[in-house]
Design a protein around this motif. Structure first.
Motif, PDB file in Angstrom:
ATOM      1  N   ALA A 178      19.638  36.742  22.148  1.00  0.00           N
ATOM      2  CA  ALA A 178      19.572  35.950  23.373  1.00  0.00           C
ATOM      3  C   ALA A 178      19.328  34.478  23.070  1.00  0.00           C
ATOM      4  O   ALA A 178      19.934  33.600  23.697  1.00  0.00           O
ATOM      5  CB  ALA A 178      18.470  36.495  24.284  1.00  0.00           C
ATOM      6  N   ARG A 179      18.465  34.204  22.124  1.00  0.00           N
ATOM      7  CA  ARG A 179      18.172  32.813  21.758  1.00  0.00           C
ATOM      8  C   ARG A 179      19.415  32.116  21.190  1.00  0.00           C
ATOM      9  O   ARG A 179      19.721  30.981  21.546  1.00  0.00           O
ATOM     10  CB  ARG A 179      17.040  32.778  20.748  1.00  0.00           C
ATOM     11  CG  ARG A 179      16.628  31.390  20.413  1.00  0.00           C
ATOM     12  CD  ARG A 179      15.326  31.361  19.673  1.00  0.00           C
ATOM     13  NE  ARG A 179      15.177  30.033  19.121  1.00  0.00           N
ATOM     14  CZ  ARG A 179      14.485  29.741  18.059  1.00  0.00           C
ATOM     15  NH1 ARG A 179      13.824  30.690  17.435  1.00  0.00           N
ATOM     16  NH2 ARG A 179      14.413  28.520  17.614  1.00  0.00           N
ATOM     17  N   LEU A 180      20.113  32.794  20.305  1.00  0.00           N
ATOM     18  CA  LEU A 180      21.313  32.206  19.723  1.00  0.00           C
ATOM     19  C   LEU A 180      22.388  32.009  20.789  1.00  0.00           C
ATOM     20  O   LEU A 180      23.012  30.945  20.869  1.00  0.00           O
ATOM     21  CB  LEU A 180      21.830  33.110  18.610  1.00  0.00           C
ATOM     22  CG  LEU A 180      22.932  32.490  17.779  1.00  0.00           C
ATOM     23  CD1 LEU A 180      22.669  32.737  16.302  1.00  0.00           C
ATOM     24  CD2 LEU A 180      24.270  33.023  18.172  1.00  0.00           C
ATOM     25  N   GLN A 181      22.576  32.987  21.628  1.00  0.00           N
ATOM     26  CA  GLN A 181      23.580  32.899  22.688  1.00  0.00           C
ATOM     27  C   GLN A 181      23.263  31.746  23.639  1.00  0.00           C
ATOM     28  O   GLN A 181      24.154  30.991  24.041  1.00  0.00           O
ATOM     29  CB  GLN A 181      23.645  34.219  23.452  1.00  0.00           C
ATOM     30  CG  GLN A 181      24.751  34.280  24.472  1.00  0.00           C
ATOM     31  CD  GLN A 181      26.126  34.347  23.851  1.00  0.00           C
ATOM     32  OE1 GLN A 181      26.469  35.328  23.228  1.00  0.00           O
ATOM     33  NE2 GLN A 181      26.928  33.326  24.022  1.00  0.00           N
ATOM     34  N   ILE A 232      24.135  28.256  21.918  1.00  0.00           N
ATOM     35  CA  ILE A 232      25.535  27.852  21.798  1.00  0.00           C
ATOM     36  C   ILE A 232      26.289  27.952  23.119  1.00  0.00           C
ATOM     37  O   ILE A 232      27.407  27.482  23.227  1.00  0.00           O
ATOM     38  CB  ILE A 232      26.281  28.636  20.701  1.00  0.00           C
ATOM     39  CG1 ILE A 232      26.392  30.112  21.052  1.00  0.00           C
ATOM     40  CG2 ILE A 232      25.632  28.422  19.350  1.00  0.00           C
ATOM     41  CD1 ILE A 232      27.345  30.870  20.170  1.00  0.00           C
ATOM     42  N   GLY A 233      25.661  28.562  24.117  1.00  0.00           N
ATOM     43  CA  GLY A 233      26.309  28.686  25.422  1.00  0.00           C
ATOM     44  C   GLY A 233      27.515  29.601  25.361  1.00  0.00           C
ATOM     45  O   GLY A 233      27.567  30.537  24.571  1.00  0.00           O
ATOM     46  N   GLU A 234      28.481  29.296  26.181  1.00  0.00           N
ATOM     47  CA  GLU A 234      29.676  30.143  26.279  1.00  0.00           C
ATOM     48  C   GLU A 234      30.848  29.550  25.504  1.00  0.00           C
ATOM     49  O   GLU A 234      32.000  29.829  25.803  1.00  0.00           O
ATOM     50  CB  GLU A 234      30.038  30.337  27.747  1.00  0.00           C
ATOM     51  CG  GLU A 234      28.955  31.081  28.507  1.00  0.00           C
ATOM     52  CD  GLU A 234      29.303  31.278  29.975  1.00  0.00           C
ATOM     53  OE1 GLU A 234      30.475  31.094  30.360  1.00  0.00           O
ATOM     54  OE2 GLU A 234      28.394  31.618  30.735  1.00  0.00           O
ATOM     55  N   THR A 235      30.541  28.756  24.485  1.00  0.00           N
ATOM     56  CA  THR A 235      31.593  28.068  23.745  1.00  0.00           C
ATOM     57  C   THR A 235      32.447  29.012  22.907  1.00  0.00           C
ATOM     58  O   THR A 235      33.648  28.808  22.790  1.00  0.00           O
ATOM     59  CB  THR A 235      30.993  26.993  22.831  1.00  0.00           C
ATOM     60  OG1 THR A 235      29.976  27.590  22.018  1.00  0.00           O
ATOM     61  CG2 THR A 235      30.373  25.865  23.632  1.00  0.00           C
ATOM     62  N   ASP A 257      15.127  32.993   8.637  1.00  0.00           N
ATOM     63  CA  ASP A 257      14.496  32.189   9.683  1.00  0.00           C
ATOM     64  C   ASP A 257      15.437  32.022  10.874  1.00  0.00           C
ATOM     65  O   ASP A 257      16.527  31.473  10.739  1.00  0.00           O
ATOM     66  CB  ASP A 257      14.132  30.815   9.107  1.00  0.00           C
ATOM     67  CG  ASP A 257      13.455  29.932  10.125  1.00  0.00           C
ATOM     68  OD1 ASP A 257      12.327  30.268  10.538  1.00  0.00           O
ATOM     69  OD2 ASP A 257      14.065  28.923  10.518  1.00  0.00           O
ATOM     70  N   ILE A 258      15.023  32.487  12.040  1.00  0.00           N
ATOM     71  CA  ILE A 258      15.880  32.418  13.228  1.00  0.00           C
ATOM     72  C   ILE A 258      16.172  30.975  13.613  1.00  0.00           C
ATOM     73  O   ILE A 258      17.270  30.668  14.092  1.00  0.00           O
ATOM     74  CB  ILE A 258      15.291  33.229  14.406  1.00  0.00           C
ATOM     75  CG1 ILE A 258      16.282  33.302  15.581  1.00  0.00           C
ATOM     76  CG2 ILE A 258      13.959  32.677  14.842  1.00  0.00           C
ATOM     77  CD1 ILE A 258      17.598  33.984  15.265  1.00  0.00           C
ATOM     78  N   ASP A 259      15.236  30.044  13.387  1.00  0.00           N
ATOM     79  CA  ASP A 259      15.508  28.641  13.707  1.00  0.00           C
ATOM     80  C   ASP A 259      16.686  28.113  12.887  1.00  0.00           C
ATOM     81  O   ASP A 259      17.553  27.410  13.406  1.00  0.00           O
ATOM     82  CB  ASP A 259      14.274  27.773  13.447  1.00  0.00           C
ATOM     83  CG  ASP A 259      13.132  28.063  14.399  1.00  0.00           C
ATOM     84  OD1 ASP A 259      13.400  28.492  15.553  1.00  0.00           O
ATOM     85  OD2 ASP A 259      11.966  27.884  13.998  1.00  0.00           O
ATOM     86  N   ALA A 260      16.723  28.446  11.601  1.00  0.00           N
ATOM     87  CA  ALA A 260      17.822  28.016  10.732  1.00  0.00           C
ATOM     88  C   ALA A 260      19.132  28.656  11.169  1.00  0.00           C
ATOM     89  O   ALA A 260      20.189  28.010  11.150  1.00  0.00           O
ATOM     90  CB  ALA A 260      17.516  28.354   9.283  1.00  0.00           C
ATOM     91  N   LEU A 261      19.080  29.903  11.566  1.00  0.00           N
ATOM     92  CA  LEU A 261      20.287  30.602  12.005  1.00  0.00           C
ATOM     93  C   LEU A 261      20.832  30.002  13.297  1.00  0.00           C
ATOM     94  O   LEU A 261      22.044  29.825  13.440  1.00  0.00           O
ATOM     95  CB  LEU A 261      19.994  32.092  12.163  1.00  0.00           C
ATOM     96  CG  LEU A 261      19.839  32.823  10.836  1.00  0.00           C
ATOM     97  CD1 LEU A 261      18.921  34.025  10.960  1.00  0.00           C
ATOM     98  CD2 LEU A 261      21.204  33.231  10.293  1.00  0.00           C
ATOM     99  N   VAL A 262      19.962  29.677  14.225  1.00  0.00           N
ATOM    100  CA  VAL A 262      20.399  29.054  15.479  1.00  0.00           C
ATOM    101  C   VAL A 262      21.001  27.683  15.189  1.00  0.00           C
ATOM    102  O   VAL A 262      22.073  27.341  15.701  1.00  0.00           O
ATOM    103  CB  VAL A 262      19.231  28.959  16.489  1.00  0.00           C
ATOM    104  CG1 VAL A 262      19.601  28.075  17.673  1.00  0.00           C
ATOM    105  CG2 VAL A 262      18.840  30.357  16.968  1.00  0.00           C
ATOM    106  N   ALA A 263      20.331  26.887  14.366  1.00  0.00           N
ATOM    107  CA  ALA A 263      20.843  25.557  14.016  1.00  0.00           C
ATOM    108  C   ALA A 263      22.202  25.666  13.327  1.00  0.00           C
ATOM    109  O   ALA A 263      23.120  24.885  13.611  1.00  0.00           O
ATOM    110  CB  ALA A 263      19.842  24.820  13.134  1.00  0.00           C
TER     111      ALA A 263
END
Length: 100
Positions: free
Chosen positions: A69-72, A75-78, A38-44
């Motif tokens: 792109a969604r994950l990036q 989290i931004g440029e951290t 699940d991409i939502d779980a991966l992003v979280a």
């Protein structure tokens, strides 16, 4: 900067949506692996890892351009985010639709 906290994320439909997480300690270096379908779980999870001090995230080959792109964006440029990419010859060997 000395790299001490590394993360590897795996996206594959065979993993539970909530995901599985494990940590592999090394001598002065820790690898954290998280797998989910699940991409939502991966992003979280990526956001949580950044909050925990992860210094680098690498994505397995199952992430689409949109997932990346969604994950990036989340989290931004951290921290730097790398991707496993298959060259054309090896990509042709993959089963069609493997990045779902």
């Amino acid at each position: 900067m000395v790299l001490r906290k590394y993360a590897f994320l795996i996206k594959a439909s065979g993993y539970p949506p909530a995901g599985l997480r494990t940590t592999l300690p090394g001598d002065g270096f820790t690898s954290t692996i998280f797998a989910s379908g699940d991409i939502d779980a991966l992003v979280a999870e990526a956001m949580a890892m950044v909050a925990e001090g992860i210094q680098l995230i690498e994505l397995a080959g199952g992430f689409s351009d949109e997932d990346y792109a969604r994950l990036q964006e989340a989290i931004g440029e951290t921290v730097p985010v790398g991707r496993v990419i298959f060259d054309d010859e090896n990509a042709a060997r993959l089963k069609p639709g493997w990045r779902k």
